[in-house]
Motif scaffolding. Structure first.
Motif, PDB file in Angstrom:
ATOM      1  N   SER A 255      40.664 -41.376  60.710  1.00 15.54           N
ATOM      2  CA  SER A 255      41.693 -39.788  62.223  1.00 15.54           C
ATOM      3  C   SER A 255      40.366 -39.247  63.060  1.00 15.54           C
ATOM      4  O   SER A 255      40.952 -38.916  63.951  1.00 15.54           O
ATOM      5  N   ASP A 256      38.907 -39.115  62.577  1.00 18.21           N
ATOM      6  CA  ASP A 256      38.009 -38.487  63.338  1.00 18.21           C
ATOM      7  C   ASP A 256      37.382 -39.303  64.468  1.00 18.21           C
ATOM      8  O   ASP A 256      36.467 -38.739  65.236  1.00 18.21           O
ATOM      9  N   MET A 257      38.160 -40.896  64.263  1.00 21.32           N
ATOM     10  CA  MET A 257      37.058 -41.777  65.387  1.00 21.32           C
ATOM     11  C   MET A 257      37.726 -41.028  66.806  1.00 21.32           C
ATOM     12  O   MET A 257      38.892 -41.101  67.264  1.00 21.32           O
ATOM     13  N   LYS A 258      36.722 -41.540  67.379  1.00 20.70           N
ATOM     14  CA  LYS A 258      36.734 -40.447  69.126  1.00 20.70           C
ATOM     15  C   LYS A 258      37.127 -41.723  69.797  1.00 20.70           C
ATOM     16  O   LYS A 258      38.620 -41.605  70.656  1.00 20.70           O
ATOM     17  N   ILE A 259      36.865 -43.007  69.154  1.00 23.17           N
ATOM     18  CA  ILE A 259      37.225 -44.302  70.660  1.00 23.17           C
ATOM     19  C   ILE A 259      37.103 -45.576  69.540  1.00 23.17           C
ATOM     20  O   ILE A 259      35.933 -46.025  68.281  1.00 23.17           O
ATOM     21  N   LEU A 260      38.545 -46.165  68.558  1.00 26.82           N
ATOM     22  CA  LEU A 260      38.583 -47.463  68.485  1.00 26.82           C
ATOM     23  C   LEU A 260      38.694 -48.000  69.366  1.00 26.82           C
ATOM     24  O   LEU A 260      40.358 -48.636  69.642  1.00 26.82           O
ATOM     25  N   MET A 261      38.282 -48.884  69.808  1.00 25.20           N
ATOM     26  CA  MET A 261      38.905 -50.271  70.101  1.00 25.20           C
ATOM     27  C   MET A 261      39.031 -51.704  69.833  1.00 25.20           C
ATOM     28  O   MET A 261      38.497 -51.629  68.283  1.00 25.20           O
ATOM     29  N   THR A 262      40.204 -52.783  70.453  1.00 27.63           N
ATOM     30  CA  THR A 262      39.988 -53.708  69.468  1.00 27.63           C
ATOM     31  C   THR A 262      40.698 -54.741  70.598  1.00 27.63           C
ATOM     32  O   THR A 262      41.241 -53.979  72.135  1.00 27.63           O
ATOM     33  N   GLY A 263      40.651 -55.691  71.249  1.00 28.50           N
ATOM     34  CA  GLY A 263      41.529 -56.824  71.657  1.00 28.50           C
ATOM     35  C   GLY A 263      40.601 -58.748  71.474  1.00 28.50           C
ATOM     36  O   GLY A 263      41.009 -58.644  69.900  1.00 28.50           O
ATOM     37  N   PHE A 264      40.404 -59.192  72.250  1.00 30.84           N
ATOM     38  CA  PHE A 264      40.570 -60.722  71.567  1.00 30.84           C
ATOM     39  C   PHE A 264      41.459 -61.514  71.544  1.00 30.84           C
ATOM     40  O   PHE A 264      41.103 -62.707  72.101  1.00 30.84           O
ATOM     41  N   SER A 265      42.097 -61.043  70.785  1.00 26.83           N
ATOM     42  CA  SER A 265      43.613 -62.623  70.190  1.00 26.83           C
ATOM     43  C   SER A 265      44.609 -61.468  69.819  1.00 26.83           C
ATOM     44  O   SER A 265      44.540 -60.435  70.426  1.00 26.83           O
ATOM     45  N   PRO A 266      45.766 -62.087  70.304  1.00 29.37           N
ATOM     46  CA  PRO A 266      46.798 -61.379  70.409  1.00 29.37           C
ATOM     47  C   PRO A 266      47.450 -60.953  69.008  1.00 29.37           C
ATOM     48  O   PRO A 266      47.505 -60.368  67.762  1.00 29.37           O
ATOM     49  N   ILE A 267      48.263 -59.602  69.928  1.00 25.74           N
ATOM     50  CA  ILE A 267      48.513 -58.632  68.679  1.00 25.74           C
ATOM     51  C   ILE A 267      49.468 -57.874  69.157  1.00 25.74           C
ATOM     52  O   ILE A 267      49.917 -57.482  69.993  1.00 25.74           O
ATOM     53  N   SER A 268      50.657 -57.561  68.378  1.00 24.90           N
ATOM     54  CA  SER A 268      52.169 -57.280  69.016  1.00 24.90           C
ATOM     55  C   SER A 268      52.187 -55.645  68.946  1.00 24.90           C
ATOM     56  O   SER A 268      51.243 -55.235  68.233  1.00 24.90           O
ATOM     57  N   GLY A 269      53.008 -55.717  69.390  1.00 23.33           N
ATOM     58  CA  GLY A 269      54.009 -53.982  69.691  1.00 23.33           C
ATOM     59  C   GLY A 269      53.038 -53.533  68.279  1.00 23.33           C
ATOM     60  O   GLY A 269      53.090 -52.277  68.647  1.00 23.33           O
ATOM     61  N   ASP A 270      54.073 -54.251  67.688  1.00 22.70           N
ATOM     62  CA  ASP A 270      54.695 -53.526  66.600  1.00 22.70           C
ATOM     63  C   ASP A 270      52.876 -53.125  65.587  1.00 22.70           C
ATOM     64  O   ASP A 270      53.283 -51.865  65.178  1.00 22.70           O
ATOM     65  N   GLU A 271      52.038 -53.881  65.191  1.00 24.33           N
ATOM     66  CA  GLU A 271      50.932 -53.591  65.343  1.00 24.33           C
ATOM     67  C   GLU A 271      50.240 -52.759  65.740  1.00 24.33           C
ATOM     68  O   GLU A 271      49.740 -51.944  64.544  1.00 24.33           O
ATOM     69  N   LYS A 272      49.978 -52.807  66.930  1.00 21.30           N
ATOM     70  CA  LYS A 272      49.571 -51.817  67.675  1.00 21.30           C
ATOM     71  C   LYS A 272      49.921 -50.406  67.190  1.00 21.30           C
ATOM     72  O   LYS A 272      48.561 -49.686  66.704  1.00 21.30           O
ATOM     73  N   LYS A 273      51.183 -50.031  66.868  1.00 24.27           N
ATOM     74  CA  LYS A 273      51.508 -48.851  66.424  1.00 24.27           C
ATOM     75  C   LYS A 273      51.152 -48.420  65.319  1.00 24.27           C
ATOM     76  O   LYS A 273      51.382 -47.435  64.727  1.00 24.27           O
ATOM     77  N   ALA A 274      51.300 -49.422  63.715  1.00 20.77           N
ATOM     78  CA  ALA A 274      50.789 -49.143  62.782  1.00 20.77           C
ATOM     79  C   ALA A 274      49.675 -49.129  62.836  1.00 20.77           C
ATOM     80  O   ALA A 274      49.459 -48.239  62.283  1.00 20.77           O
ATOM     81  N   PHE A 275      48.835 -49.593  63.607  1.00 18.59           N
ATOM     82  CA  PHE A 275      46.772 -49.311  64.000  1.00 18.59           C
ATOM     83  C   PHE A 275      46.680 -47.800  63.919  1.00 18.59           C
ATOM     84  O   PHE A 275      46.299 -47.179  63.528  1.00 18.59           O
ATOM     85  N   GLN A 276      47.331 -47.152  65.082  1.00 19.81           N
ATOM     86  CA  GLN A 276      47.592 -46.433  65.800  1.00 19.81           C
ATOM     87  C   GLN A 276      47.854 -45.353  64.585  1.00 19.81           C
ATOM     88  O   GLN A 276      47.122 -43.870  64.379  1.00 19.81           O
ATOM     89  N   LYS A 277      49.091 -45.167  64.209  1.00 19.21           N
ATOM     90  CA  LYS A 277      49.796 -44.865  62.828  1.00 19.21           C
ATOM     91  C   LYS A 277      48.532 -44.467  61.638  1.00 19.21           C
ATOM     92  O   LYS A 277      48.710 -43.640  60.898  1.00 19.21           O
ATOM     93  N   TYR A 278      48.515 -45.306  61.316  1.00 20.88           N
ATOM     94  CA  TYR A 278      47.461 -45.452  59.897  1.00 20.88           C
ATOM     95  C   TYR A 278      45.977 -45.574  60.083  1.00 20.88           C
ATOM     96  O   TYR A 278      45.812 -45.489  58.962  1.00 20.88           O
ATOM     97  N   ILE A 279      45.476 -45.953  61.277  1.00 21.06           N
ATOM     98  CA  ILE A 279      44.380 -45.909  61.053  1.00 21.06           C
ATOM     99  C   ILE A 279      43.555 -44.725  62.285  1.00 21.06           C
ATOM    100  O   ILE A 279      42.297 -44.324  61.616  1.00 21.06           O
ATOM    101  N   SER A 280      43.887 -45.310  63.141  1.00 19.49           N
ATOM    102  CA  SER A 280      43.128 -43.538  64.589  1.00 19.49           C
ATOM    103  C   SER A 280      44.034 -44.424  65.292  1.00 19.49           C
ATOM    104  O   SER A 280      45.223 -44.887  65.901  1.00 19.49           O
ATOM    105  N   PRO A 281      44.549 -42.853  65.380  1.00 17.03           N
ATOM    106  CA  PRO A 281      45.263 -41.785  66.923  1.00 17.03           C
ATOM    107  C   PRO A 281      45.087 -41.920  68.124  1.00 17.03           C
ATOM    108  O   PRO A 281      45.433 -42.826  69.047  1.00 17.03           O
TER     109      PRO A 281
END
Length: 481
Positions: A255-281
């Motif tokens: 929750s304290d991460m200012k910038i969490l980047m990802t990329g390189f390979s396909p990510i579904s929209g549902d996964e991205k929303k889960a990453f934002q909700k449970y890992i970092s906003p």
């Protein structure tokens, strides 16, 4: 204009600020710059000339970082190599890029017909005695030749000049708020563009970089992020999936991460929303390439409505979707993605070779090899690779469409779809799938028949424990065919 001037400026203005932390080694900006000049002077003692191409085949630690800076300070060009690769693969790349020298580990076999410089205790002793004054920096010498990922064939090498790299830094400053003043955890392989570029970017901006081994567990990465009070990192989608499986509290894991980047390979929209909700906003997805740099960015505020996209184009880059005649198409129509602007590579190593296949340069435009479409709001959606199209009985099939359908099955973790030669139809659709223990092949075939047009249903589904990948996390299609 060169990026090393900015690094030297940090050494003068913020000499005691921590620049690089690697295991038990901590270097402040003054120490980092001084060592870079000593290493550079030592390299020149080997009678290497301005513009020489130097292969760096070292582990992901402070020595790799120093090797990059020293090579560039000596007005030479870096070609980064994977220390985990076989000796034959390293030799092949050494020949492809006509290396003048290679910096290698003590345990690595020498590369035939090349100047091998072993980075060991004797090297460090030699470097400590270097005191020669170096000449000026030549900003016209390419700082590195960056290889494409090589997922569908041999990697291609794009020249990146000092001015290109500085322009790419400016693009990042546009896309990300408060990029300066961060503590960056570097846990991507330094031999690949993402790890290499964000290491140099953070050092150039005066940020503290913590180098961390690239082979780790979910608990190790969490411990490292907390131990070093990390505020900025780039994690591959595979790592984020590991973190998603960790126990979740009432708030996001990071929750304290200012910038969490990802990329390189396909990510579904549902996964991205889960990453934002449970890992970092503060989750950002970047769409970038070795030759193009940062092209698009999906920001946290856009995840609610545009999670399946890779975001909008960076304002410093002109992006178009074009047809086979290079005519721009309307929103909602799939075509080839191309871009141009400051920071986009203008040439490749050994002209002509890279333009075979889908990726290349044409009339000032860089073609990434990706199929994409743009919506009316300006968001870009990737639709697969133009050179991965499967032609089955004269019908074009985009593997990305089939992969999306298969990935929607509840028991599927990863999938790669590709074409296999067929005497009657030209090609057949094949899917390699990694799934949960409960996944049944018959059930997956039924799922495909229910969700795909008949001509898109795979002829064969191969259940595998894992998919072959590059060190940056991209699936190596060529190893599956």
């Amino acid at each position: 204009m060169n990026y090393l001037d900015q690094l030297q400026d940090h050494a003068h203005k913020n000499p005691t600020r921590a620049a690089l932390i690697s295991g038990d080694i901590t270097l402040d900006f003054n120490q980092l710059w001084s060592l870079a000049e000593q290493w550079s002077s030592a390299l020149l003692k080997f009678n290497l000339k301005e513009g020489s191409r130097i292969g760096i085949c070292l582990q992901d630690n402070w020595e790799f970082a120093l090797a990059i800076l020293a090579t560039n300070r000596a007005n030479m060009t870096v070609i980064s190599l994977d220390w985990r690769a076989s000796n034959s693969e390293t030799e092949r790349l050494s020949e492809q890029f006509k290396l003048d020298a290679i910096l290698k580990l003590p345990s690595a076999q020498p590369i035939k017909n090349k100047l091998n410089i072993t980075i060991d205790e004797s090297w460090h002793e030699k470097v400590s005695n270097e005191k020669e004054q170096l000449g000026p920096i030549n900003s016209q010498i390419p700082i590195f030749i960056k290889q494409s990922s090589g997922t569908t064939g041999a990697p291609k090498g794009a020249y990146v000049l000092h001015e290109d790299f500085i322009a790419r830094i400016e693009r990042n400053l546009i896309s990300f708020n408060s990029l300066k003043g961060q503590r960056y955890l570097s846990c991507l392989p330094l031999c690949f563009s993402g790890g290499f570029n964000y290491l140099l970017l953070n050092l150039t901006l005066g940020n503290t970089v913590i180098l961390y081994p690239t082979l780790f567990s979910a608990s190790e990465i969490i411990n490292a992020l907390r131990k070093y009070s990390i505020t900025f990192t780039f994690l591959a989608p595979t790592v984020l999936r590991w973190l998603l499986q960790q126990p979740h509290e009432d708030k996001p894991l990071l929750s304290d991460m200012k910038i969490l980047m990802t990329g390189f390979s396909p990510i579904s929209g549902d996964e991205k929303k889960a990453f934002q909700k449970y890992i970092s906003p503060n989750l950002y997805e970047v769409y970038a390439t070795s030759a193009g740099g940062l092209i698009c960015c999906l920001k946290p505020k856009d995840l609610k409505d545009y999670a399946d996209s890779v975001g909008k184009a960076n304002p410093a880059v002109e992006v178009q979707i074009v047809n086979d005649q290079n005519i721009e198409v309307s929103p909602g129509v799939t075509g080839r993605l191309r871009c141009r602007g400051l920071g986009v590579s203008q040439s490749y190593w050994e002209h002509g070779q890279p333009n075979t296949g889908s990726e290349g340069l044409d009339d000032g435009w860089y073609f990434s090899g990706d199929l994409a479409e743009q919506n009316l709001e300006g968001y870009y959606y990737l639709k697969g690779r133009s050179d991965n199209i499967i032609i089955r009985g004269g019908i074009n099939i985009n593997p990305a469409v089939v992969e999306t359908a298969i990935r929607s099955h509840k028991d599927v973790n990863e999938v790669a779809v590709f074409g296999r030669a067929d005497a009657q139809l030209g090609e057949q659709v094949v899917a390699a799938v990694v799934g949960k223990n409960s996944l049944q092949k018959e059930d997956l075939f039924a799922h495909c028949r229910n969700t795909l047009a008949p001509h898109m249903v795979p002829e064969e589904i191969i259940l595998k424990p894992s998919l072959p990948k590059t060190s940056s996390g991209k699936i190596k299609i060529m190893d599956l065919i």
